[in-house]
Design a protein around this motif. Structure first.
Motif, mmCIF file in Angstrom:
data_model
loop_
_atom_site.group_PDB
_atom_site.id
_atom_site.type_symbol
_atom_site.label_atom_id
_atom_site.label_comp_id
_atom_site.label_asym_id
_atom_site.label_seq_id
_atom_site.Cartn_x
_atom_site.Cartn_y
_atom_site.Cartn_z
ATOM 1 N N ASN A 1 29.178 1.816 -0.665
ATOM 2 C CA ASN A 1 29.745 0.806 -0.269
ATOM 3 C C ASN A 1 29.534 -0.485 -1.181
ATOM 4 O O ASN A 1 28.746 -1.158 -1.243
ATOM 5 N N ALA A 2 30.565 -0.460 -2.324
ATOM 6 C CA ALA A 2 30.238 -1.721 -3.169
ATOM 7 C C ALA A 2 31.085 -2.813 -2.873
ATOM 8 O O ALA A 2 32.382 -2.874 -2.703
ATOM 9 N N VAL A 3 30.350 -4.152 -2.900
ATOM 10 C CA VAL A 3 31.196 -5.418 -2.503
ATOM 11 C C VAL A 3 30.785 -6.313 -3.602
ATOM 12 O O VAL A 3 29.443 -6.618 -3.759
ATOM 13 N N VAL B 1 25.750 -4.994 -2.739
ATOM 14 C CA VAL B 1 26.377 -6.072 -2.659
ATOM 15 C C VAL B 1 25.827 -7.280 -3.768
ATOM 16 O O VAL B 1 24.767 -7.336 -3.803
ATOM 17 N N ALA C 1 28.184 -6.039 3.725
ATOM 18 C CA ALA C 1 28.280 -4.513 3.400
ATOM 19 C C ALA C 1 28.633 -3.629 4.633
ATOM 20 O O ALA C 1 29.116 -2.749 4.428
ATOM 21 N N GLY D 1 37.948 2.395 -4.011
ATOM 22 C CA GLY D 1 37.781 1.087 -3.777
ATOM 23 C C GLY D 1 39.095 0.496 -4.117
ATOM 24 O O GLY D 1 39.855 0.777 -4.827
ATOM 25 N N GLY E 1 29.875 -3.995 7.444
ATOM 26 C CA GLY E 1 31.158 -4.287 8.187
ATOM 27 C C GLY E 1 31.009 -5.099 9.516
ATOM 28 O O GLY E 1 31.600 -5.221 10.198
ATOM 29 N N LYS F 1 33.190 3.232 -2.444
ATOM 30 C CA LYS F 1 34.199 2.543 -1.871
ATOM 31 C C LYS F 1 34.228 1.093 -1.933
ATOM 32 O O LYS F 1 33.169 0.556 -2.593
ATOM 33 N N GLY F 2 34.724 0.260 -1.203
ATOM 34 C CA GLY F 2 34.751 -1.409 -1.372
ATOM 35 C C GLY F 2 35.598 -1.889 -1.964
ATOM 36 O O GLY F 2 36.963 -1.676 -2.123
ATOM 37 N N TRP F 3 35.375 -3.286 -2.379
ATOM 38 C CA TRP F 3 36.152 -4.134 -3.056
ATOM 39 C C TRP F 3 35.365 -5.076 -4.124
ATOM 40 O O TRP F 3 34.510 -5.276 -3.959
ATOM 41 N N ASN G 1 24.536 0.632 0.365
ATOM 42 C CA ASN G 1 25.212 -0.601 0.523
ATOM 43 C C ASN G 1 25.051 -1.589 -0.551
ATOM 44 O O ASN G 1 24.023 -2.147 -0.851
#
Length: 216
Positions: free
Chosen positions: A145-147, A122, A38, A167, A40, A192-194, A120
């Protein structure tokens, strides 16, 4: 006649046998790797490779090298005496990012909680819930920041908060119901993120408003 030499005597102690890793040991290392992803510090391919090695590890010694190059895997620094002498309170540092991590489990932030500026989130084979409807916004802009890797992340915000998406989904869904608040000073949540073989879902909750919370 030559005298026979006495048998050699071993000095010191033999190395202890390796300690078997528990499920909790593996989950703790997997959580550290998820946070590193998360932030990076490692990419998705390296994360997947290391997580495979985590759950294949049989001993604690096999887990250490997998996080040795990450901050959480470093040995603790020696304590230093503060300028205020023994017993003095440590200096106050700035607030870092909030980490909400779910590895083969669930994690949530809901109710009255402080958002900070960066979160973050995750989810690896698990689920994360971020409920901002009663949260305390310390800053106007909040970045999530989403994963989501084979997992799901659900985000809910008050209806008068701006919600923006940056994202992407890869073989998964990254769905953000974008909205712009009429008040230019209203909080802004940027997702954001993926998502890979997982899902991120963010939307406003009708009837929940930040101004209602400020009256408490």
């Amino acid at each position: 006649m030559t005298a026979e030499k006495p048998p050699a005597v071993r000095l010191g102690k033999e190395s202890p046998p390796p300690v078997r890793a528990s499920d909790g040991d593996r989950d703790r290392v997997a959580e550290i790797l998820a946070e590193a992803l998360a932030e990076g510090r490692i990419d998705a391919d390296e994360h997947a490779e290391r997580v495979d090695a985590v759950y294949a590890a049989r001993t604690v010694d096999e887990l250490g090298p997998l996080i040795r190059d990450l901050p959480a895997g470093q040995p603790p620094a020696p304590a230093r005496a503060s300028a205020g002498g023994p017993g003095a309170a440590p200096p106050h540092g700035g607030h870092g990012a909030r980490n909400v991590v779910a590895v083969l489990s669930g994690a949530a932030r809901r109710g009255r909680w402080s958002t900070g500026g960066t979160i973050n989130a995750v989810a690896v084979l698990g689920g994360v819930e971020l409920d901002f409807t009663q949260a305390m916004f310390e800053q106007q802009y909040v970045t999530v920041n989403a994963v989501a890797l084979l997992g799901g992340i659900e985000i809910r915000v008050p209806e008068n908060v701006s919600l923006r998406c940056e994202g992407t989904g890869f073989l998964g869904g990254f769905e953000v119901e974008e909205a712009e608040a009429a008040d230019p000073d209203a909080p802004v949540v940027i997702v954001k993120g993926w998502a890979i073989l997982g899902g991120v879902d963010a939307k406003p909750v009708r009837g929940k408003r930040v101004k209602d919370l400020r009256r408490d």
